[in-house]
Design a protein around this motif. Structure first.
Motif, PDB file in Angstrom:
ATOM      1  N   THR A 296       5.552   3.331   3.306  1.00 28.54           N
ATOM      2  CA  THR A 296       4.104   3.494   3.183  1.00 28.54           C
ATOM      3  C   THR A 296       3.676   4.711   3.994  1.00 28.54           C
ATOM      4  O   THR A 296       4.069   4.857   5.154  1.00 28.54           O
ATOM      5  N   GLY A 297       2.872   5.599   3.406  1.00 27.72           N
ATOM      6  CA  GLY A 297       2.426   6.784   4.116  1.00 27.72           C
ATOM      7  C   GLY A 297       1.368   6.466   5.155  1.00 27.72           C
ATOM      8  O   GLY A 297       0.660   5.461   5.051  1.00 27.72           O
ATOM      9  N   LEU A 298       1.256   7.328   6.166  1.00 27.08           N
ATOM     10  CA  LEU A 298       0.248   7.192   7.210  1.00 27.08           C
ATOM     11  C   LEU A 298      -0.444   8.539   7.363  1.00 27.08           C
ATOM     12  O   LEU A 298       0.221   9.570   7.535  1.00 27.08           O
TER      13      LEU A 298
ATOM     14  N   VAL B 247      -2.743  12.866   0.215  1.00 29.70           N
ATOM     15  CA  VAL B 247      -1.954  12.829  -1.021  1.00 29.70           C
ATOM     16  C   VAL B 247      -0.475  13.066  -0.696  1.00 29.70           C
ATOM     17  O   VAL B 247       0.414  12.390  -1.246  1.00 29.70           O
ATOM     18  N   TRP B 248      -0.210  14.013   0.206  1.00 26.35           N
ATOM     19  CA  TRP B 248       1.185  14.311   0.592  1.00 26.35           C
ATOM     20  C   TRP B 248       1.857  13.102   1.244  1.00 26.35           C
ATOM     21  O   TRP B 248       3.023  12.791   0.973  1.00 26.35           O
ATOM     22  N   ALA B 249       1.138  12.417   2.116  1.00 23.64           N
ATOM     23  CA  ALA B 249       1.738  11.312   2.875  1.00 23.64           C
ATOM     24  C   ALA B 249       1.980  10.078   2.017  1.00 23.64           C
ATOM     25  O   ALA B 249       2.874   9.285   2.318  1.00 23.64           O
ATOM     26  N   ALA B 250       1.191   9.892   0.993  1.00 22.20           N
ATOM     27  CA  ALA B 250       1.298   8.671   0.187  1.00 22.20           C
ATOM     28  C   ALA B 250       2.688   8.515  -0.423  1.00 22.20           C
ATOM     29  O   ALA B 250       3.333   9.495  -0.785  1.00 22.20           O
ATOM     30  N   ARG B 251       3.124   7.284  -0.521  1.00 22.77           N
ATOM     31  CA  ARG B 251       4.430   6.980  -1.105  1.00 22.77           C
ATOM     32  C   ARG B 251       4.565   7.622  -2.494  1.00 22.77           C
ATOM     33  O   ARG B 251       3.686   7.558  -3.326  1.00 22.77           O
TER      34      ARG B 251
ATOM     35  N   TYR C 210       0.847  -1.206   0.000  1.00 24.58           N
ATOM     36  CA  TYR C 210       0.000   0.000   0.000  1.00 24.58           C
ATOM     37  C   TYR C 210       0.872   1.242   0.000  1.00 24.58           C
ATOM     38  O   TYR C 210       1.914   1.303   0.664  1.00 24.58           O
ATOM     39  N   ASP C 211       0.429   2.249  -0.731  1.00 27.46           N
ATOM     40  CA  ASP C 211       1.120   3.541  -0.746  1.00 27.46           C
ATOM     41  C   ASP C 211       0.694   4.415   0.427  1.00 27.46           C
ATOM     42  O   ASP C 211       1.420   5.333   0.808  1.00 27.46           O
ATOM     43  N   LEU C 212      -0.490   4.138   0.979  1.00 26.65           N
ATOM     44  CA  LEU C 212      -1.022   4.938   2.078  1.00 26.65           C
ATOM     45  C   LEU C 212      -1.889   4.053   2.963  1.00 26.65           C
ATOM     46  O   LEU C 212      -2.674   3.241   2.456  1.00 26.65           O
ATOM     47  N   ILE C 213      -1.748   4.222   4.276  1.00 25.03           N
ATOM     48  CA  ILE C 213      -2.639   3.569   5.235  1.00 25.03           C
ATOM     49  C   ILE C 213      -3.297   4.656   6.072  1.00 25.03           C
ATOM     50  O   ILE C 213      -2.627   5.581   6.548  1.00 25.03           O
ATOM     51  N   VAL C 214      -4.614   4.539   6.239  1.00 30.79           N
ATOM     52  CA  VAL C 214      -5.403   5.527   6.987  1.00 30.79           C
ATOM     53  C   VAL C 214      -6.036   4.831   8.183  1.00 30.79           C
ATOM     54  O   VAL C 214      -7.016   4.104   8.037  1.00 30.79           O
ATOM     55  N   PRO C 215      -5.497   5.032   9.396  1.00 30.10           N
ATOM     56  CA  PRO C 215      -6.153   4.494  10.582  1.00 30.10           C
ATOM     57  C   PRO C 215      -7.425   5.292  10.880  1.00 30.10           C
ATOM     58  O   PRO C 215      -7.415   6.523  10.843  1.00 30.10           O
TER      59      PRO C 215
ATOM     60  N   TRP D 155       8.583   8.772   9.696  1.00 30.50           N
ATOM     61  CA  TRP D 155       8.816   7.539  10.458  1.00 30.50           C
ATOM     62  C   TRP D 155       9.605   6.633   9.541  1.00 30.50           C
ATOM     63  O   TRP D 155       9.060   5.998   8.651  1.00 30.50           O
ATOM     64  N   GLY D 156      10.930   6.655   9.698  1.00 32.56           N
ATOM     65  CA  GLY D 156      11.778   5.964   8.732  1.00 32.56           C
ATOM     66  C   GLY D 156      11.625   6.621   7.372  1.00 32.56           C
ATOM     67  O   GLY D 156      11.751   7.837   7.230  1.00 32.56           O
ATOM     68  N   GLU D 157      11.289   5.813   6.370  1.00 34.29           N
ATOM     69  CA  GLU D 157      11.097   6.334   5.017  1.00 34.29           C
ATOM     70  C   GLU D 157       9.679   6.852   4.793  1.00 34.29           C
ATOM     71  O   GLU D 157       9.400   7.465   3.762  1.00 34.29           O
ATOM     72  N   GLY D 158       8.788   6.621   5.750  1.00 38.31           N
ATOM     73  CA  GLY D 158       7.385   6.983   5.565  1.00 38.31           C
ATOM     74  C   GLY D 158       7.052   8.375   6.072  1.00 38.31           C
ATOM     75  O   GLY D 158       7.652   8.880   7.022  1.00 38.31           O
ATOM     76  N   LYS D 159       6.080   9.001   5.426  1.00 36.59           N
ATOM     77  CA  LYS D 159       5.582  10.312   5.842  1.00 36.59           C
ATOM     78  C   LYS D 159       4.294  10.126   6.644  1.00 36.59           C
ATOM     79  O   LYS D 159       3.445   9.306   6.292  1.00 36.59           O
TER      80      LYS D 159
END
Length: 216
Positions: free
Chosen positions: A79-81, A212-216, A51-56, A181-185
């Protein structure tokens, strides 16, 4: 096409199903393929790095280490959050590793629901908030304990409601922040108590820009 995963559930007072549908709609408008799941088991059953983005979107409740560790690792690998309100900022209260990744944790909303307050845009030249002006919200005003490493894009001022905390005087608490967080935004917005607040044009804009910004 980018892929996004929304996991929704937990305390029902935040209308997780309705909010997830709104966020999914925004992502689909941005050409994301979106999967919504209502079980945390998805976090341990799937390869989250796809996934390019995860939304909790899961308030309170508990999560197992078998479910949390893949989430932490996927974001660390890129993966973005992104999320909002208690669905991301008040999830899994006993899991400090999760809070460390997110960048903060809800601790109070003085005055409860129905407080009118101003959201001040601190970063008007950043892509997340470009062109946005300060605006008012009547909802819960989130008081958060926040990682000093975050970059703050919008704030709100306390106190608005009475309480022992007010003895400390005025303080600005982040409403929108980002971090790595590491490589993730990582992107967080404290607005969005219920679906009607999430539907506010300003909140839609913030969440569209943030996801959109957070996504890989």
């Amino acid at each position: 096409m980018k892929k996004a995963l929304i996991f929704q559930g937990g305390w029902q007072g935040h209308e997780p199903e309705q909010v997830a549908a709104i966020l999914a709609g925004i992502l689909r408008e941005e050409d994301f393929e979106v999967k919504i799941t209502n079980t945390l088991e998805t976090l341990e059953q799937e390869d989250l790095t796809t996934y390019d983005l995860i939304v909790p979107n899961w308030t309170q409740d508990t999560i197992t280490r078998e479910q949390l560790n893949p989430l932490l690792e996927a974001v660390a690998q890129g993966t973005g959050l992104a999320g909002l309100h208690g669905g991301m900022g008040d999830s899994f209260r006993m899991e400090t590793d999760y809070q460390f990744m997110v960048g903060g944790q809800w601790v109070a909303h003085p005055g409860n629901d129905g407080i009118t307050y101003t959201v001040k845009i601190n970063d008007p030249d950043h892509p997340l908030t470009k062109g946005m002006k300060d605006f008012e919200v009547t909802s819960e005003q989130y008081y958060l304990h926040v990682d000093p490493a975050v970059r703050v894009h919008a704030t709100t001022r306390f106190p608005n409601a009475e309480g022992p905390y007010a003895a400390n005087g005025e303080v600005d608490i982040p409403v929108v922040w980002t971090k790595k967080w590491g490589e993730g935004k990582v992107y967080y917005c404290s607005l969005g108590h219920v679906a009607e607040i999430v539907k506010m044009p300003e909140v839609i804009e913030l969440m569209r820009n943030g996801m959109v910004w957070a996504a890989r």
